[in-house]
Each structure stands twice: as structure tokens, then as C-alpha cells.
Design a protein around this motif. Sequence first.
Motif, PDB file in Angstrom:
ATOM      1  N   ILE A 179       0.838  -1.198   0.000  1.00  9.96           N
ATOM      2  CA  ILE A 179       0.000   0.000   0.000  1.00  9.96           C
ATOM      3  C   ILE A 179       0.876   1.251   0.000  1.00  9.96           C
ATOM      4  N   LEU A 180       1.953   1.218   0.810  1.00  8.31           N
ATOM      5  CA  LEU A 180       2.895   2.341   0.828  1.00  8.31           C
ATOM      6  C   LEU A 180       3.473   2.581  -0.566  1.00  8.31           C
ATOM      7  N   GLY A 181       3.977   1.497  -1.173  1.00  7.28           N
ATOM      8  CA  GLY A 181       4.561   1.624  -2.505  1.00  7.28           C
ATOM      9  C   GLY A 181       3.548   2.056  -3.545  1.00  7.28           C
ATOM     10  N   GLY A 182       2.333   1.503  -3.461  1.00  4.60           N
ATOM     11  CA  GLY A 182       1.292   1.858  -4.418  1.00  4.60           C
ATOM     12  C   GLY A 182       0.895   3.315  -4.324  1.00  4.60           C
ATOM     13  N   PHE A 183       0.716   3.798  -3.084  1.00  4.54           N
ATOM     14  CA  PHE A 183       0.327   5.194  -2.895  1.00  4.54           C
ATOM     15  C   PHE A 183       1.438   6.149  -3.326  1.00  4.54           C
TER      16      PHE A 183
END
Length: 377
Positions: free
Chosen positions: A158-162
Motif C-alpha cells: 500500500i505504501l509503494g502503491g500510494f
Amino acid sequence: MKNRKAAADAAYAKPLYRGYVLTVLIILYAFNFIDRQLLVILQELIKEDLGLSDTQLGLLSGFTFALFYVVCGIPIARWADRGSRRNIISLAIVIWSAMTAVSGLAQNFVHILLARIGVGVGEAGASPPAHSMISDIFKPEQRATALSLYSMGLYVGILGGFMLGGWVGQYYGWRMAFMVVGLPGVLLAVLVMLTVKEPSRGWSENIAVSDEPPPPFQEVLNLLWSRKAFRHLAFACGLQAMASYSLASWLPSFFLRSTDITIGELGTWLGLAAGIGGGLGTLCGGLLSDRMGQKDPRWYLWIPAIGLLAALPITLYILAFADLMLALMLNFASIFLGSMYLGPVIATTHSMVGVRMRALASAMLFFVLNLVGLGMG
């Protein structure tokens, strides 16, 4: 065949190799969620470019994706209970990575819908086989911690995606963001095939498992349904996931439409909250459950329950925020407390079934979790 099993057993006897395999599985789960989360942070850009409605956005990130994800997860899990879990995972990575890249070529709603269905089908092949492998290589008293470490990949993703989606989308457009994230997944599939060995089933518990096929699907389903604890556990996970997926899909648009924050800044804030808060919360949930659970196994459920109750008032404040920065900072605490449940729940589910039922048990748990949580959320 026997030589391969002996070599795999010898490799998994080394703590360093077990740690390496767990690390690779964490990375693949992070890629799983990077690909999934991209759509959430980019949805305002996609909506404007393709002329989509909010309902269509909800279908892309919610029910349609969840339907194919959970339906395909069950036959894939059955395959994992009898076949090579490593090979299944490698194939799944190739499929979801390719379909993520293809998403960047979409020209209308139907195009991107079909691409997201492909992503869902591919991603269905990640967790059930991985959960089964982890339970085979880590002892029961270490299992919740190991599964929580694996589940941290969710929040790293989620961190990488955001962050990737937010900044790449802001400067290069949403199509390039899908390409940048999707294509490297093929290299990860090659890494899994070349360096991860298929573990013997029941290895961590010294259980001799025959090469006979796993129990029939109906038998496993009946066993799970007969466990009152599993029914309650699965429904509780579905309710928690419904709340968390709703917020994860809705908050980006809510903040972007209510404030003057940029998509890159928002992606960074939400990504760090999910990656750091969610990752630490997942790890703490597993560690505390394994430690307290040795004294009383009910702690495997009490720890998640305490975390979810504590997160409620914080989340309510975020939804009625008066100060944007305070709301974004409190999101760390909300996600930390709300993410403590996953590792202990999967470990508890695996303790209820035999070693050749674990992938399917995970798939059934995720069937409820994602159909109720991701679909309805």
C-alpha cells in the motif's frame, strides 16, 4: 522426487534459508498490493481521463475485482493443496504483473475493467499457497509471527502503491504508473522459480504426509463450517475488512475533494501511514499473540479484538477532521491498531485443519474477508 524433497528439507533446516524464503514471500505480497493499490490513488486521474462515474470506480476497485479474486482463489487453493505451491505463485505473479501493465493501455471502462479482472485472477494465486508454505516451514508457536511478517507485505505494498502512484501519476500520468509497477513483477517470478524450494508438507511439525490427494473439497468445507470458531472468525474478518477497504478506497478522494492537498503529497502521507503503521501493527499483532498465546490460546483472538476496539474512536475523529495534518497523523494510529488481526487469525485458522487443507482454509477465510470486506466495502 525423493532427492528433491531431501534437498528442500535440508535447506529449510537452516534458519537463514527459512528467513530468506519468508522475505521473498513478503516481497511478492508487497507487489500484490502495489498493483492493487495503484488504482485507488490514481482513480481521480483515471476518472477524469476516461470519463468514469464514481459507481464505475467503485466497481473497478471493489466488487468486480473481489468477485473474481475470491472465486478464482478457491480452485487455485485446491491446486496448491496437491501441487507445487512455488510454481503456482510464480505463474500468478506473471499474470497479475502483466495485467497491471496492460491497465495502462485502457481506452475506456470496459478495457480497464477486463484488465482489473485479470489482475484479480492473478493475485488470487498468491496468498493461499504462500500461507500453506509458511505454516509448513515455521513451528506452531512461531506461526502467527511468521504469517504476520508475511502480511506486512500488504502494508508495504500500500505504501509503494500510494507513493509510486501518487508521484508518477502526478508527473508522468496514470498510464505510466501502471507500466512502471507492472513490468518488474516478471523478474520477481523468475527469482521465486530459481531460488525458492518447495517445502515438504508438515515439515515444521514432523508430520509424515503421504502423496495421496488432499481430502475432497466438500469434506474440507464441512469441517470448516462445523467449527463455530471459524465461522465467527471469518465473519469478524469480513466486517473489519469492510471498514478498512471502505476507508482505503474513499479517503484519497475525500481528502482531494475537501482540501487543496496534491495527489503526490496525499499519496506520501497515506502510503507512509499504511506502510509504517500497518506494517508495525501487523508485526506486533503476531508477536504479542505468539507470546501471550503460549499462556492462553484465547490471546490469539483477544489481541486483534483489543486493537480494533481501540482504533474506533481515532477513526471516527479522522472522518470528522477539523485539522488536515492532525487527521493524516492520526491515520497512522488507526491503521496500526486496525491491522493487528491478520496474522493471528490465519494462524488460528490453520490450527483447525490438516496440513493438506491449509491453502483451501486460507482461501475460504479470504473468500469471506474479500467478498464481504472488499466487495461490500
